[in-house]
Write a protein that holds these residues in place. Structure first.
Motif, PDB file in Angstrom:
ATOM      1  N   ILE A 257      47.351 121.009  31.010  1.00  0.00           N
ATOM      2  CA  ILE A 257      46.183 121.826  31.352  1.00  0.00           C
ATOM      3  C   ILE A 257      46.369 123.229  30.782  1.00  0.00           C
ATOM      4  CG2 ILE A 257      44.855 122.846  33.244  1.00  0.00           C
ATOM      5  CD1 ILE A 257      44.462 119.835  32.999  1.00  0.00           C
ATOM      6  N   ASP A 258      47.591 123.761  30.902  1.00  0.00           N
ATOM      7  CA  ASP A 258      47.897 125.087  30.357  1.00  0.00           C
ATOM      8  C   ASP A 258      47.693 125.110  28.847  1.00  0.00           C
ATOM      9  OD1 ASP A 258      49.140 127.822  30.554  1.00  0.00           O
ATOM     10  OD2 ASP A 258      50.610 126.855  29.253  1.00  0.00           O
ATOM     11  N   ARG A 259      48.158 124.078  28.160  1.00  0.00           N
ATOM     12  CA  ARG A 259      48.026 124.018  26.709  1.00  0.00           C
ATOM     13  C   ARG A 259      46.558 124.003  26.295  1.00  0.00           C
ATOM     14  NH1 ARG A 259      50.772 118.951  24.727  1.00  0.00           N
ATOM     15  NH2 ARG A 259      52.688 120.188  24.874  1.00  0.00           N
ATOM     16  N   MET A 260      45.747 123.246  27.026  1.00  0.00           N
ATOM     17  CA  MET A 260      44.325 123.148  26.663  1.00  0.00           C
ATOM     18  C   MET A 260      43.564 124.427  27.021  1.00  0.00           C
ATOM     19  SD  MET A 260      43.517 119.124  27.387  1.00  0.00           S
ATOM     20  CE  MET A 260      44.402 118.950  28.928  1.00  0.00           C
ATOM     21  N   MET A 261      43.928 125.067  28.119  1.00  0.00           N
ATOM     22  CA  MET A 261      43.311 126.351  28.436  1.00  0.00           C
ATOM     23  C   MET A 261      43.682 127.394  27.377  1.00  0.00           C
ATOM     24  SD  MET A 261      41.333 126.100  31.073  1.00  0.00           S
ATOM     25  CE  MET A 261      41.096 127.844  31.475  1.00  0.00           C
ATOM     26  N   SER A 262      44.903 127.299  26.845  1.00  0.00           N
ATOM     27  CA  SER A 262      45.287 128.235  25.791  1.00  0.00           C
ATOM     28  C   SER A 262      44.476 127.975  24.527  1.00  0.00           C
ATOM     29  CB  SER A 262      46.792 128.145  25.495  1.00  0.00           C
ATOM     30  OG  SER A 262      47.118 126.946  24.819  1.00  0.00           O
ATOM     31  N   ASP A 285      49.422 115.887  39.002  1.00  0.00           N
ATOM     32  CA  ASP A 285      50.664 116.344  39.619  1.00  0.00           C
ATOM     33  C   ASP A 285      51.759 116.499  38.573  1.00  0.00           C
ATOM     34  OD1 ASP A 285      49.499 116.201  42.188  1.00  0.00           O
ATOM     35  OD2 ASP A 285      49.886 114.035  42.254  1.00  0.00           O
ATOM     36  N   PRO A 286      52.635 117.492  38.729  1.00  0.00           N
ATOM     37  CA  PRO A 286      53.736 117.684  37.775  1.00  0.00           C
ATOM     38  C   PRO A 286      54.819 116.630  37.961  1.00  0.00           C
ATOM     39  CG  PRO A 286      53.929 119.234  39.588  1.00  0.00           C
ATOM     40  CD  PRO A 286      52.615 118.506  39.773  1.00  0.00           C
ATOM     41  N   SER A 287      55.612 116.430  36.903  1.00  0.00           N
ATOM     42  CA  SER A 287      56.737 115.488  36.997  1.00  0.00           C
ATOM     43  C   SER A 287      57.910 116.036  36.209  1.00  0.00           C
ATOM     44  CB  SER A 287      56.341 114.115  36.451  1.00  0.00           C
ATOM     45  OG  SER A 287      56.015 114.178  35.087  1.00  0.00           O
ATOM     46  N   GLY A 288      59.075 116.090  36.847  1.00  0.00           N
ATOM     47  CA  GLY A 288      60.319 116.453  36.169  1.00  0.00           C
ATOM     48  C   GLY A 288      60.346 117.870  35.626  1.00  0.00           C
ATOM     49  N   GLY A 289      61.285 118.101  34.696  1.00  0.00           N
ATOM     50  CA  GLY A 289      61.399 119.395  34.040  1.00  0.00           C
ATOM     51  C   GLY A 289      62.105 120.428  34.892  1.00  0.00           C
ATOM     52  N   TYR A 290      62.004 121.679  34.474  1.00  0.00           N
ATOM     53  CA  TYR A 290      62.688 122.777  35.152  1.00  0.00           C
ATOM     54  C   TYR A 290      61.787 123.499  36.141  1.00  0.00           C
ATOM     55  CZ  TYR A 290      66.330 122.192  31.645  1.00  0.00           C
ATOM     56  OH  TYR A 290      67.322 121.682  30.865  1.00  0.00           O
ATOM     57  N   GLY A 291      60.675 122.894  36.488  1.00  0.00           N
ATOM     58  CA  GLY A 291      59.708 123.540  37.350  1.00  0.00           C
ATOM     59  C   GLY A 291      58.384 123.633  36.618  1.00  0.00           C
ATOM     60  N   ASN A 292      57.345 123.861  37.342  1.00  0.00           N
ATOM     61  CA  ASN A 292      56.019 123.830  36.753  1.00  0.00           C
ATOM     62  C   ASN A 292      55.143 124.948  37.284  1.00  0.00           C
ATOM     63  OD1 ASN A 292      55.783 120.900  35.390  1.00  0.00           O
ATOM     64  ND2 ASN A 292      56.931 120.716  37.309  1.00  0.00           N
ATOM     65  N   LEU A 293      54.269 125.430  36.436  1.00  0.00           N
ATOM     66  CA  LEU A 293      53.185 126.261  36.909  1.00  0.00           C
ATOM     67  C   LEU A 293      52.227 125.378  37.699  1.00  0.00           C
ATOM     68  CD1 LEU A 293      52.304 128.280  33.665  1.00  0.00           C
ATOM     69  CD2 LEU A 293      53.457 129.172  35.703  1.00  0.00           C
ATOM     70  N   THR A 294      51.584 125.929  38.700  1.00  0.00           N
ATOM     71  CA  THR A 294      50.560 125.187  39.417  1.00  0.00           C
ATOM     72  C   THR A 294      49.222 125.358  38.694  1.00  0.00           C
ATOM     73  OG1 THR A 294      49.904 127.039  40.826  1.00  0.00           O
ATOM     74  CG2 THR A 294      51.746 125.658  41.598  1.00  0.00           C
ATOM     75  N   ILE A 295      48.268 124.483  39.001  1.00  0.00           N
ATOM     76  CA  ILE A 295      46.936 124.623  38.422  1.00  0.00           C
ATOM     77  C   ILE A 295      46.338 125.969  38.810  1.00  0.00           C
ATOM     78  CG2 ILE A 295      44.614 123.662  38.293  1.00  0.00           C
ATOM     79  CD1 ILE A 295      46.676 121.897  36.964  1.00  0.00           C
ATOM     80  N   ASP A 296      46.552 126.395  40.053  1.00  0.00           N
ATOM     81  CA  ASP A 296      46.046 127.697  40.494  1.00  0.00           C
ATOM     82  C   ASP A 296      46.620 128.825  39.640  1.00  0.00           C
ATOM     83  OD1 ASP A 296      44.261 127.070  42.528  1.00  0.00           O
ATOM     84  OD2 ASP A 296      45.834 126.934  44.040  1.00  0.00           O
ATOM     85  N   GLN A 297      47.920 128.781  39.378  1.00  0.00           N
ATOM     86  CA  GLN A 297      48.546 129.828  38.572  1.00  0.00           C
ATOM     87  C   GLN A 297      47.989 129.834  37.146  1.00  0.00           C
ATOM     88  OE1 GLN A 297      52.619 128.541  39.265  1.00  0.00           O
ATOM     89  NE2 GLN A 297      53.065 130.416  40.436  1.00  0.00           N
ATOM     90  N   ILE A 298      47.802 128.649  36.595  1.00  0.00           N
ATOM     91  CA  ILE A 298      47.283 128.547  35.230  1.00  0.00           C
ATOM     92  C   ILE A 298      45.878 129.134  35.142  1.00  0.00           C
ATOM     93  CG2 ILE A 298      46.516 126.903  33.464  1.00  0.00           C
ATOM     94  CD1 ILE A 298      48.846 125.069  34.495  1.00  0.00           C
ATOM     95  N   LEU A 299      45.027 128.760  36.077  1.00  0.00           N
ATOM     96  CA  LEU A 299      43.654 129.274  36.055  1.00  0.00           C
ATOM     97  C   LEU A 299      43.642 130.787  36.259  1.00  0.00           C
ATOM     98  CD1 LEU A 299      41.764 126.469  38.023  1.00  0.00           C
ATOM     99  CD2 LEU A 299      41.872 126.813  35.545  1.00  0.00           C
ATOM    100  N   ASP A 300      44.481 131.274  37.159  1.00  0.00           N
ATOM    101  CA  ASP A 300      44.574 132.729  37.361  1.00  0.00           C
ATOM    102  C   ASP A 300      44.990 133.438  36.075  1.00  0.00           C
ATOM    103  OD1 ASP A 300      43.831 132.472  39.982  1.00  0.00           O
ATOM    104  OD2 ASP A 300      45.820 132.862  40.826  1.00  0.00           O
TER     105      ASP A 300
END
Length: 348
Positions: A257-262, A285-300
């Motif tokens: 979602i972050d990539r497409m908003m960018s 929902d996020p899966s794995g990795g070192y942590g994730n931005l939330t959809i709320d954070q991305i939209l903000d």
């Protein structure tokens, strides 16, 4: 339903349209004069087509026909409705031919897409946009049908309709939306999330979150985020200046979602819009990795710097109950109340 697959074949542009025997799309379409479809009436005949993915369960065709009949309409099946070529509902040429034929058939008063999936973008150069301009009628669908909404509006100015597919859920809410939009006589249609009574002290379902307060107005454009961004750089996106952008998605992790908003930011779309509405992001929902931005954070991150009215949580997207929205029509939005409202006639 995971619909994130390809739709990056639009570099063919006008050349393929001419090769296919249909008028070539405008390479850089200017803002078209708005074209209103003719109003649908009970008893009218509608065309059922499958411009995207194939439908494996034959009962889905039965459900779609019966749903339209229950709404008081008669149905004509596209010649290639039940075709299959890999994951697609037949060849590109045949799927485009079904759409073109329904717009050219004077007995057909609206075009209903049976489902989404993927593949609609492949037929965009084969659509006869001149034919559509001469025969304006409603076309309904969502998800991958986002490609058709954007292309048809960009190339013709026609107001189309983002809402349940033919084989989708036709619960009382969606059926009421259909009747209100297509059969109703209201001058203004208001879209506000349904409030459902529960035993909880606090309303939790269908809540909206205001991202940035305020009110705005403009033509409503957008759709599925994945499909929309895959059209970037093509002649099949409308002008976004002073528009209200609505988005939804399914099966996409937050980083996507972050990539497409960018992409929307880098292509200049976000800096042009007057308002923003995010519907539902189902199974995001996020899966794995070192942590994730939330959809709320991305939209903000992308919207707060714009300081335009914006909210999320509208009943738009891959959810059982969904708004039936007039794509390309002028609407007003209230980001504090979570309300969309038509500002002008949506039919001739």
């Amino acid at each position: 339903m995971k619909k994130r697959t390809f739709i990056k074949t639009l570099g063919l542009g006008a050349g393929m349209g001419a090769f296919a025997g249909f008028p070539a799309a405008s390479a850089h379409p200017a803002a078209r004069k708005k074209l209103l479809p003719k109003r649908l009436q009970p008893g009218d005949r509608v065309g059922l087509i499958s411009p995207s993915a194939a439908t494996a369960d034959r009962m889905e065709f039965v459900f779609a026909r019966e749903a339209m009949e229950a709404l008081g309409l008669s149905v004509k099946d596209g010649k290639h409705l039940a075709d299959r070529r890999g994951h697609l509902a037949g060849s590109d040429a045949d799927r485009a031919a079904d759409l073109n034929e329904m717009f050219g058939d004077k007995s057909i008063k609206a075009v209903i897409c049976i489902r989404g999936g993927s593949g609609a973008a492949r037929i965009l150069p084969m659509i006869d946009y001149d034919l559509i301009r001469k025969n304006p009628k409603p076309i309904l669908g969502y998800s991958d049908i986002t490609a058709l909404h954007n292309a048809i509006h960009a190339q013709t100015g026609l107001v189309t309709f983002h809402g349940p597919n033919g084989s989708g859920s036709w619960n009382p809410f969606n059926a009421s939306q259909f009747r209100t939009v297509f059969f109703g006589k209201e001058k203004r249609i208001t879209y506000q999330n349904e409030v459902e009574a529960t035993e909880d002290l606090v309303m939790k379902k269908n809540r909206i979150r205001t991202i940035y307060p305020g009110k705005a107005s403009g033509d409503l454009v957008g759709g599925n985020l994945t499909v929309l961004t895959a059209l970037a750089g093509s002649p099949y996106l409308p002008d976004f200046k002073n528009k209200v952008l609505f988005l939804e998605d399914i099966g996409e992790e937050p980083y996507r979602i972050d990539r497409m908003m960018s992409t929307l930011m880098l292509t200049g779309v976000l800096k042009e819009i007057a308002g923003f509405v995010f519907g539902q992001c189902t199974d995001c929902d996020p899966s794995g990795g070192y942590g994730n931005l939330t959809i709320d954070q991305i939209l903000d991150d992308y919207l707060l710097p714009l300081k335009i009215p914006a909210y999320r949580g509208a009943m738009i997207g891959h959810v059982p109950k969904q708004f039936l929205l007039p794509f390309g029509a002028k609407i007003s939005m209230d980001a504090d109340a979570g309300i969309l409202e038509t500002d002008e006639a949506i039919f001739q």
